[in-house]
Design an enzyme around this catalytic site. Structure first.
Site, PDB file in Angstrom:
ATOM      1  N   LYS A 111       0.821  -1.211   0.000  1.00 16.16           N
ATOM      2  CA  LYS A 111       0.000   0.000   0.000  1.00 16.16           C
ATOM      3  C   LYS A 111       0.861   1.270   0.000  1.00 16.16           C
ATOM      4  CE  LYS A 111      -4.116  -2.125   0.858  1.00 16.16           C
ATOM      5  NZ  LYS A 111      -3.891  -3.505   1.232  1.00 16.16           N
TER       6      LYS A 111
HETATM    7  C1  LIG Z   1      -4.583  -4.700   0.869  1.00 11.08           C
HETATM    8  C2  LIG Z   1      -3.844  -5.985   0.914  1.00 11.08           C
HETATM    9  C3  LIG Z   1      -4.144  -7.026   0.015  1.00 11.08           C
HETATM   10  C4  LIG Z   1      -5.295  -6.947  -0.968  1.00 11.08           C
HETATM   11  O1  LIG Z   1      -5.072  -5.996  -1.961  1.00 11.08           O
HETATM   12  P1  LIG Z   1      -6.307  -5.470  -2.858  1.00 11.08           P
HETATM   13  O2  LIG Z   1      -5.769  -4.373  -3.650  1.00 11.08           O
HETATM   14  O3  LIG Z   1      -7.344  -5.032  -1.883  1.00 11.08           O
HETATM   15  O4  LIG Z   1      -6.749  -6.633  -3.653  1.00 11.08           O
HETATM   16  C5  LIG Z   1      -3.355  -8.153   0.046  1.00 11.08           C
HETATM   17  N1  LIG Z   1      -2.341  -8.288   0.937  1.00 11.08           N
HETATM   18  C6  LIG Z   1      -2.038  -7.316   1.806  1.00 11.08           C
HETATM   19  C7  LIG Z   1      -0.918  -7.524   2.753  1.00 11.08           C
HETATM   20  C8  LIG Z   1      -2.770  -6.125   1.830  1.00 11.08           C
HETATM   21  O5  LIG Z   1      -2.471  -5.166   2.703  1.00 11.08           O
END
Ligand SMILES: *Cc1c(COP(=O)(O)O)cnc(C)c1O
Length: 473
Positions: A111
């Site tokens: 993120k």
């Molecule tokens: C947010 C997240 C996901 C999922 O990602 P999306 O974009 O919502 O599909 C997978 N793994 C981790 C560690 C995350 O923080």
């Protein structure tokens, strides 16, 4: 590049307005009017470092930011911010697979890649417009800390982050609630992540409230998130071409809200040398069921070892569906209305019997996740977090079948598994899998005794609205 809404109800927008609007005012998602074909530029791009490649890709979609300004925004987001230097997405070779480590940013999940940039872009836009912004976010665990890190202490910005009370890992919670800057407000909602996301959407669709509070969103409904994530799909493919000599690659993505993998899908449409995506869910498998059957139907939310993917209603799914119905907003609206009313929608499969021959899909349950962590550690000495483990497990389960069906050439295509978080964020899962708490990170150890601040609020949009109004007035 202009932007429109999947539901067809807004005037077309430039990039900066699309970022500020977040969720389209008609309740849809903002999408680019067309997807550029960059096939003839791949050779020029293949050797660029991360910031330069990010510049080439993002400028195609952000024509209203002057080039020098964009370069500066990218440098501030990606130079010396990740602990891997300018290599934002380093790749490790792990047995037959390649793992793209997207956890070298300040909060140790993928993120950070998008939210570092988005924080800078918000600040840039607000400076031009001498405006203010109140960001409302819903988090299943990692968006919250990454978004907070992207905007903490910035002037003109407040951030309100809702997480499902008791359903994020204790470390994820602490990463958010230990940030005590005046502009950071954590909210524990008595409900699930889907409840948090529904409250976020409901308030963002209340146009009067959105206007008076200058409400912004940082969830992956914000187009800038998806855009920033396209960059590492291109770079990962270029790196694997060099490492393996293969023309094309396959990329495996653990998925919850369909944001990360959607960026890969856009990259593929633009001409990135990616032949297929592997979509991996946990037991919350609405997306893998959809791609294998054409039926998108709501189930109950299960709490799993991979909490960032404990999601049923994947907001970015609407963008994919929009492109699937050839950008027809009327058709899209009727599908979404049907889903809102009945919890189910269905589209036609391709002749192959699945929804999209470029997307393979599977799911991993708790045993699969634990087995994947154990197996990867014991055979390769490499620790993966429980989300990445879903991908590792699904790839392992698909490959023998795919190899037999696809024949020699395709079977040998290299696979890039996206590692979405550092394993130290999920010590309980690691300990459960291998018997020891081996995944450590100094930044996480340092969180242990910090003071925290958080507001507990009922699962009710009105209560959240009141808290926001009270806080900013
Ligand atoms: C947010 C997240 C996901 C999922 O990602 P999306 O974009 O919502 O599909 C997978 N793994 C981790 C560690 C995350 O923080």
């Amino acid at each position: 590049m202009k932007y429109v809404s999947t539901r067809g109800g807004i005037e077309s927008l430039e990039f900066q307005d699309a970022v500020m609007m977040g969720l389209a005012d008609d309740g849809g998602l903002i999408v680019p009017e067309d997807i550029p074909d960059v096939s003839d530029r791949l050779a020029d791009w293949a050797d660029l470092d991360y910031p330069d490649l990010a510049f080439e890709i993002i400028r195609l979609f952000a024509a209203d930011i002057p080039g020098d300004d964009l370069r500066d925004l990218i440098a501030r987001s990606y130079v010396d911010v990740f602990d891997s230097g300018t290599d934002v997405a380093p790749i490790s070779s792990v047995g037959d697979l390649f793992v793209m480590e997207l956890w070298h940013g300040p909060t140790m999940s993928f993120k950070d890649v998008a939210l570092q940039l988005l924080g800078n872009v918000f600040e840039y836009i607000l400076a031009q417009r001498s405006g203010k912004l109140n960001i409302l976010a819903a988090t299943s665990g990692d968006t919250g800390s990454a978004a907070i890190c992207g905007v903490r202490g910035r002037r003109g910005i407040n951030i309100f982050v809702m997480h499902p009370s008791g359903r994020v890992s204790p470390i994820q919670e602490r990463q958010m609630t230990s940030v005590l800057d005046d502009n950071v407000h954590n909210i524990a909602i008595d409900g699930s992540f889907d409840d948090c996301q529904r409250i976020m959407k409901e308030l963002a669709c209340d146009l009067e409230f959105k206007q008076t509070c200058s409400l912004g969103v940082v969830n992956s409904v914000n187009w800038a998130r998806v855009l920033a994530q396209m960059v590492y799909y291109f770079q990962g493919a270029f790196k694997l071409q060099r490492l393996t000599g293969s023309d094309t690659i396959r990329v495996c993505v653990p998925t919850g809200n369909f944001g990360n993998i959607l960026a890969g899908w856009y990259a593929m449409q633009m001409g990135a040398p990616i032949s297929r995506l592997v979509l991996a869910t946990n037991e919350n498998d609405i997306l893998s069921r959809f791609f294998n059957s054409g039926v998108y139907s709501l189930g109950d939310v299960h709490q799993t070892l991979a909490p960032a993917m404990d999601i049923q209603v994947a907001s970015n799914f609407e963008r994919y569906l929009y492109h699937r119905v050839a950008g027809d907003p009327d058709r899209l609206r009727s599908l979404m209305e049907q889903f809102a009313q009945t919890g189910r929608l269905e589209i036609e499969c391709e002749s192959t019997g699945t929804v999209d021959s470029s997307i393979e899909a599977g799911s991993a349950n708790t045993d699969d996740i634990l087995e994947a962590i154990r197996c990867c550690y014991e055979s390769q000495g490499y620790l993966i977090d429980p989300h990445t483990a879903c991908g590792y497990s699904v790839v392992g389960a698909l490959t023998p079948v795919g190899a037999a069906a696809a024949g020699g050439a395709e079977a040998s295509e290299p696979t890039l598994c996206i590692a979405t978080a550092h394993p130290a964020k999920f010590p309980r899962a690691i300990e459960q899998a291998i018997g020891q708490d081996l995944a450590r990170h100094p930044a996480i150890d340092a969180l242990a005794d910090l003071p925290t601040r958080c507001e507990a609020i009922a699962n009710d949009p009105k209560a959240v609205e009141n808290f926001i109004i009270k806080t900013i007035s």
